[in-house]
Structure formats: C-alpha cells, structure tokens
Design an enzyme around this catalytic site. Structure first.
Site, PDB file in Angstrom:
ATOM      1  N   HIS A  46      20.367  -1.585  21.028  1.00  6.13           N
ATOM      2  CA  HIS A  46      19.475  -2.646  20.228  1.00  6.13           C
ATOM      3  C   HIS A  46      20.352  -3.650  19.918  1.00  6.13           C
ATOM      4  O   HIS A  46      21.343  -3.740  19.289  1.00  6.13           O
ATOM      5  CB  HIS A  46      19.103  -1.503  19.024  1.00  6.13           C
ATOM      6  CG  HIS A  46      18.599  -2.176  17.842  1.00  6.13           C
ATOM      7  ND1 HIS A  46      19.157  -2.256  16.567  1.00  6.13           N
ATOM      8  CD2 HIS A  46      17.317  -2.481  17.885  1.00  6.13           C
ATOM      9  CE1 HIS A  46      18.306  -2.787  15.740  1.00  6.13           C
ATOM     10  NE2 HIS A  46      16.956  -2.703  16.436  1.00  6.13           N
ATOM     11  N   ARG A  47      19.446  -4.925  19.999  1.00  2.44           N
ATOM     12  CA  ARG A  47      20.150  -6.301  19.398  1.00  2.44           C
ATOM     13  C   ARG A  47      21.520  -6.369  20.707  1.00  2.44           C
ATOM     14  O   ARG A  47      22.460  -6.924  20.141  1.00  2.44           O
ATOM     15  CB  ARG A  47      20.740  -6.352  18.436  1.00  2.44           C
ATOM     16  CG  ARG A  47      19.270  -6.224  17.381  1.00  2.44           C
ATOM     17  CD  ARG A  47      19.592  -6.353  16.072  1.00  2.44           C
ATOM     18  NE  ARG A  47      18.321  -5.865  15.165  1.00  2.44           N
ATOM     19  CZ  ARG A  47      18.552  -5.536  14.105  1.00  2.44           C
ATOM     20  NH1 ARG A  47      19.407  -6.007  13.047  1.00  2.44           N
ATOM     21  NH2 ARG A  47      17.455  -4.867  13.166  1.00  2.44           N
ATOM     22  N   GLU A  73      17.984  -5.142  23.992  1.00  2.00           N
ATOM     23  CA  GLU A  73      16.920  -5.680  23.418  1.00  2.00           C
ATOM     24  C   GLU A  73      17.499  -6.732  22.687  1.00  2.00           C
ATOM     25  O   GLU A  73      18.339  -6.975  22.178  1.00  2.00           O
ATOM     26  CB  GLU A  73      16.578  -4.393  22.396  1.00  2.00           C
ATOM     27  CG  GLU A  73      15.381  -4.768  21.546  1.00  2.00           C
ATOM     28  CD  GLU A  73      15.597  -5.392  20.192  1.00  2.00           C
ATOM     29  OE1 GLU A  73      14.782  -5.632  19.420  1.00  2.00           O
ATOM     30  OE2 GLU A  73      16.586  -5.257  19.728  1.00  2.00           O
ATOM     31  N   ASP A  75      16.091 -10.521  19.966  1.00  2.00           N
ATOM     32  CA  ASP A  75      14.940 -10.745  19.088  1.00  2.00           C
ATOM     33  C   ASP A  75      14.850 -12.424  19.488  1.00  2.00           C
ATOM     34  O   ASP A  75      15.829 -13.073  19.369  1.00  2.00           O
ATOM     35  CB  ASP A  75      15.413 -10.598  17.692  1.00  2.00           C
ATOM     36  CG  ASP A  75      15.678  -9.293  17.313  1.00  2.00           C
ATOM     37  OD1 ASP A  75      14.427  -8.409  17.494  1.00  2.00           O
ATOM     38  OD2 ASP A  75      16.613  -8.544  17.106  1.00  2.00           O
ATOM     39  N   HIS A  88      17.766 -12.217  14.963  1.00  2.00           N
ATOM     40  CA  HIS A  88      16.963 -11.022  14.318  1.00  2.00           C
ATOM     41  C   HIS A  88      16.000 -11.701  12.871  1.00  2.00           C
ATOM     42  O   HIS A  88      14.818 -11.654  12.845  1.00  2.00           O
ATOM     43  CB  HIS A  88      17.629  -9.803  14.046  1.00  2.00           C
ATOM     44  CG  HIS A  88      16.883  -8.695  13.336  1.00  2.00           C
ATOM     45  ND1 HIS A  88      16.686  -8.673  11.936  1.00  2.00           N
ATOM     46  CD2 HIS A  88      16.122  -7.664  13.927  1.00  2.00           C
ATOM     47  CE1 HIS A  88      15.569  -7.632  11.514  1.00  2.00           C
ATOM     48  NE2 HIS A  88      15.289  -7.195  12.755  1.00  2.00           N
ATOM     49  N   GLU A 147      11.855  -8.805  22.013  1.00  2.00           N
ATOM     50  CA  GLU A 147      11.012  -8.908  20.785  1.00  2.00           C
ATOM     51  C   GLU A 147      10.582 -10.073  20.456  1.00  2.00           C
ATOM     52  O   GLU A 147      11.662 -10.871  20.130  1.00  2.00           O
ATOM     53  CB  GLU A 147      11.735  -7.989  19.698  1.00  2.00           C
ATOM     54  CG  GLU A 147      10.687  -7.949  18.372  1.00  2.00           C
ATOM     55  CD  GLU A 147      11.181  -6.901  17.520  1.00  2.00           C
ATOM     56  OE1 GLU A 147      10.610  -7.186  16.205  1.00  2.00           O
ATOM     57  OE2 GLU A 147      12.200  -6.464  17.540  1.00  2.00           O
ATOM     58  N   LYS A 149      10.185 -11.968  17.327  1.00  2.00           N
ATOM     59  CA  LYS A 149      10.333 -11.773  15.667  1.00  2.00           C
ATOM     60  C   LYS A 149       9.260 -12.670  15.200  1.00  2.00           C
ATOM     61  O   LYS A 149       9.499 -13.899  15.180  1.00  2.00           O
ATOM     62  CB  LYS A 149      11.661 -11.776  15.595  1.00  2.00           C
ATOM     63  CG  LYS A 149      12.231 -11.778  14.174  1.00  2.00           C
ATOM     64  CD  LYS A 149      11.854 -10.265  13.860  1.00  2.00           C
ATOM     65  CE  LYS A 149      12.547  -9.362  14.589  1.00  2.00           C
ATOM     66  NZ  LYS A 149      12.379  -7.783  13.906  1.00  2.00           N
ATOM     67  N   ASP A 273      21.843   1.482  18.406  1.00  2.00           N
ATOM     68  CA  ASP A 273      22.721   0.624  18.379  1.00  2.00           C
ATOM     69  C   ASP A 273      24.125   1.186  19.081  1.00  2.00           C
ATOM     70  O   ASP A 273      24.999   0.449  19.636  1.00  2.00           O
ATOM     71  CB  ASP A 273      23.338   0.617  16.917  1.00  2.00           C
ATOM     72  CG  ASP A 273      22.317  -0.172  15.994  1.00  2.00           C
ATOM     73  OD1 ASP A 273      21.624  -0.672  16.656  1.00  2.00           O
ATOM     74  OD2 ASP A 273      22.614  -0.061  14.808  1.00  2.00           O
TER      75      ASP A 273
END
Length: 286
Positions: A46-47, A73, A75, A88, A147, A149, A273
């Site tokens: 995640h990120r 992942e 953003d 993000h 993603e 955003k 994470d």
C-alpha cells in the site's frame, strides 16, 4: 541446559509468527492457514511498503519490491502544468515540507519538496515521484496497482494515464501486472473505455457495507475488482463479489491479526502497509 532449550524453543515460537513464516498459523476462527492457501494470496504494498518507508516514494516502492510484493499500489494526481505525480493527499501538507493543493503547484515546485523527513530523518530528501518515473522503474519487475486519486479534480487525467501506458506498450491484453482503480466509479468507466484490455477496480468505503447483488453486477460490467475497506468485509460479501465475477482486495491491513482475519474470509488479495504480514509469491507472467 534444559532452561536454555526452553528459552530457545520460546524464541523460535515467537519468530515463527512474523513475516511470511506464519505457514500454519491460526486465524480468529482457529482455522489453520496452509502454505498452499497463502500462495494464492495477492500481496499489495500500500503506497509501497509504507510501514517501512515514506509512502508513495521511490524508497517505499523499492522496499515493496524487495519484500517480494506482487503489486505496489500508487496514487496518481495531476499538477498545475498537467504532469502526473504520485502522492496520496490532494494537498502536499501532510507528506512534504510544503503547503498547498497538488493541482495548484507545478511539477517543478512539487519536485523541490522534501517528501521523506516527515516519516524519518533517514529519508530526508526523498522526492515526490512522477507517474512515468515509477512505471519506468518497476515495469516488468512487479505489478502496479494504479489509483486515480480524486480524478474529478483533474479533467483529462484518465487520458494522460492511458497515453503513458499505451506509449510503453503496457495496455496489452491480459496484462495482469497493471490494475487501475478509483473511488470515482465514473472515472473507472471512462478509463475502461480507454484501456479495455486492462483490469479495473472500484474502491468503496464503509458506506457500501450493504452493497446489493444488483450493484455488484453493475460494477462487474466494467470492473474486475471490488476493493472495499476491510471493516465491511464478511464471508457473505466475499461470496457475493465472487459470484458477480470479480475479485476482492480489501484495504488497509496494518497488523498480522488483520491479515489473518482477511485470510480466513477467503479474499483474493490484501492491500497492506506491511508486506511481511502476507505470504510472498511472484506475479505470474502474462
């Protein structure tokens, strides 16, 4: 000697629960999770591995890759001068030493910001990367879950992302290394039209706990993934998503216990994470 052996055994028991080594640990319901089951689980950093490095930076993405995540992942937003950047929040305030809205700043202005020291002084000087930088660095190495955003703030962002992927020959049929997702479902319809051969996902928050089979069927007409906040994930939801023909990647697991709960619910992947909480395996080549 006996006491030393006891201590050693206790130590081994504790370490066996960390990282990818929980090969037969038990979840909340007492279900034993086999290694074979773990190998089916898609591991999404995640990120990037944002529990270990500042989110949405090259350091976090490299860490996710090093930890053998299946996907990183990211953003994506757009600057004032129409450049795609990976960050993000819709402002730079939280994760950099600057202030202001992403869409009000030029790429040059954003690139001057420190995007690492807020996390740790060890990452001082980390920069906000561009979308192209991330794609060029990691294409062919690890899957990328993109993603969009707040795309409603950035008219034309879907086209810019599509063009960047097409230019790199990354919009080919059956490319399971690229997935595009957003909370803006109209944006995903548009993106699917531009990139019909790539997988897309709809992100949903807590308000979708009572999603109906009819709504899932509508999503499935243009999306391949239904990716909800993990707080609304139940056995029934997972079953309904699968029956609609989609996979489910809940977000965001931040503890071993949360990952184990999701394992027991038979989800297809976990957005986390901490990639070490989810079994590591490579993305299959398309």
């Amino acid at each position: 000697m006996k006491r030393m052996m006891t201590i050693l055994a206790a130590s081994l028991a504790m370490t066996s629960f960390t990282g990818a080594a929980f090969a037969a640990e038990q979840g909340e319901a007492g279900k034993v999770i086999s290694k074979q089951e773990q190998q089916k689980m898609v591991n999404i950093a995640h990120r990037g591995a944002s529990g270990h490095a500042p989110e949405n930076t090259m350091e976090a993405f490299h860490k996710g890759f090093e930890m053998k995540s299946d996907y990183i992942e990211i953003d994506v937003q757009m600057t004032k001068d129409g450049e795609l950047v990976v960050i993000h929040d819709t402002t730079v305030d939280r994760t950099t030493d600057g202030t202001g809205k992403v869409g009000d700043l030029t790429l040059e202005e954003i690139r001057q910001l420190d995007a690492g020291s807020w996390f740790s002084e060890n990452f001082t000087g980390e920069r906000v990367p561009t979308f192209e930088e991330v794609v060029d660095e990691f294409r062919g190495k690890v899957g990328i879950l993109i993603e969009l955003k707040a795309p409603e703030l950035y008219p034309g962002v879907e086209e810019k992302i599509a063009n960047a992927l097409i230019e790199r020959n990354m919009a080919t049929p059956n490319n399971n290394k690229i997935i595009i997702q957003s909370f803006n479902h109209e944006s995903m319809k548009k993106s699917k039209e531009l990139l019909p051969n790539l997988s897309h996902g709809v992100l949903t928050g807590g308000g979708w706990a009572d999603v109906t089979e009819e709504q899932l069927a509508q999503f499935a007409s243009y999306a391949d993934y239904f990716n909800p906040t993990m707080s609304i994930v139940t056995d029934e939801l997972v079953t309904d998503v699968h029956e609609a023909g989609m996979d489910i990647f809940p977000y965001t697991s931040r503890s071993q216990e949360q990952a184990l709960r999701l394992f027991n619910l038979n989800v297809d992947g976990i957005i986390t994470d901490y990639p070490e909480h989810v079994y590591h395996h490579p993305v299959k080549n398309s």
